[in-house]
Design an enzyme around this catalytic site. Sequence first.
Site, PDB file in Angstrom:
ATOM      1  N   SER A 157     -27.466  51.086 -90.147  1.00 37.58           N
ATOM      2  CA  SER A 157     -26.160  51.181 -89.491  1.00 37.58           C
ATOM      3  C   SER A 157     -25.136  51.667 -90.499  1.00 37.58           C
ATOM      4  O   SER A 157     -25.250  51.380 -91.697  1.00 37.58           O
ATOM      5  CB  SER A 157     -25.728  49.818 -88.947  1.00 37.58           C
ATOM      6  OG  SER A 157     -24.381  49.853 -88.487  1.00 37.58           O
ATOM      7  N   TYR A 175     -24.013  41.010 -90.310  1.00 36.45           N
ATOM      8  CA  TYR A 175     -24.839  42.116 -89.797  1.00 36.45           C
ATOM      9  C   TYR A 175     -24.839  43.270 -90.795  1.00 36.45           C
ATOM     10  O   TYR A 175     -25.890  43.859 -91.094  1.00 36.45           O
ATOM     11  CB  TYR A 175     -24.284  42.565 -88.448  1.00 36.45           C
ATOM     12  CG  TYR A 175     -24.884  43.821 -87.868  1.00 36.45           C
ATOM     13  CD1 TYR A 175     -26.092  43.793 -87.179  1.00 36.45           C
ATOM     14  CD2 TYR A 175     -24.212  45.044 -87.967  1.00 36.45           C
ATOM     15  CE1 TYR A 175     -26.625  44.952 -86.624  1.00 36.45           C
ATOM     16  CE2 TYR A 175     -24.733  46.196 -87.418  1.00 36.45           C
ATOM     17  CZ  TYR A 175     -25.941  46.146 -86.743  1.00 36.45           C
ATOM     18  OH  TYR A 175     -26.463  47.294 -86.188  1.00 36.45           O
TER      19      TYR A 175
END
Length: 246
Positions: free
Chosen positions: A141, A155
């Site tokens: 990501s 995250y």
Amino acid sequence: MGAPLTVVTGGSRGIGAATVAALARAGHDVVVGYRSDGAAAARVVADAEAVGVRAVAVRADVTDPADVDRLFATDLGTPTGLVANAGLTAHLGDLADTPVDVVRTVLEVNLLGAVLCCRRAAQVMATDRGGAGGAVVCISSSAATLGSPHEYVHYAAAKAGVDALVVGLAKELAASGVRVNGVAPGLVRTDIHTGAGDPGRVDRVTGRVPLGRAGEPDEIAPAVVWLLGPDAGYVSGTVLRVAGGL
């Protein structure tokens, strides 16, 4: 030589489902790993079979080594590819306000899950372990380098770990016929935002993206397919950013 066989975790929705569809069009047989939505996984399998490849859905928790083993042990044969895509954010907010159980789940699914799947891929694909070689793509990501403050720092930390996994494992498996790369999407229209309790997040933060819009899963999948294929034969240890300039 038969068709490549690729395992896609989190394959029933979002980027995973788009990747399965793109792999099927490229001639890959596919194992569609899913966590809970069997009906969605069945639709993804049916769509793949409709273009002439073999496909099977396997319910699996990527944090459970026994489930991971089952993903790699279907009747379709020994996998030559892995897309470690399963992931979740689960919560939006400051780290100080994020429950410990949420932190633990996010770290386990996004990082431990990727590590366990890559571990199994190494075991079955490495030529020095009797495998035929292959390729791995981990879905990272843009959060891994941006940090995602006030949203999901935990995250982002997990995805930074995924980037390190790509770099290290690529070097570890370079002489064993296995390439390892990553794809780092940015803001993409999937239900991961709804799962975190903020279905409107995509439209709210689009202004951050230099290209001025969110991406679509179908715009991420081609990067994954390319990295798995022969045209990327000299590419390993790379995290390819597909994030609209973010």
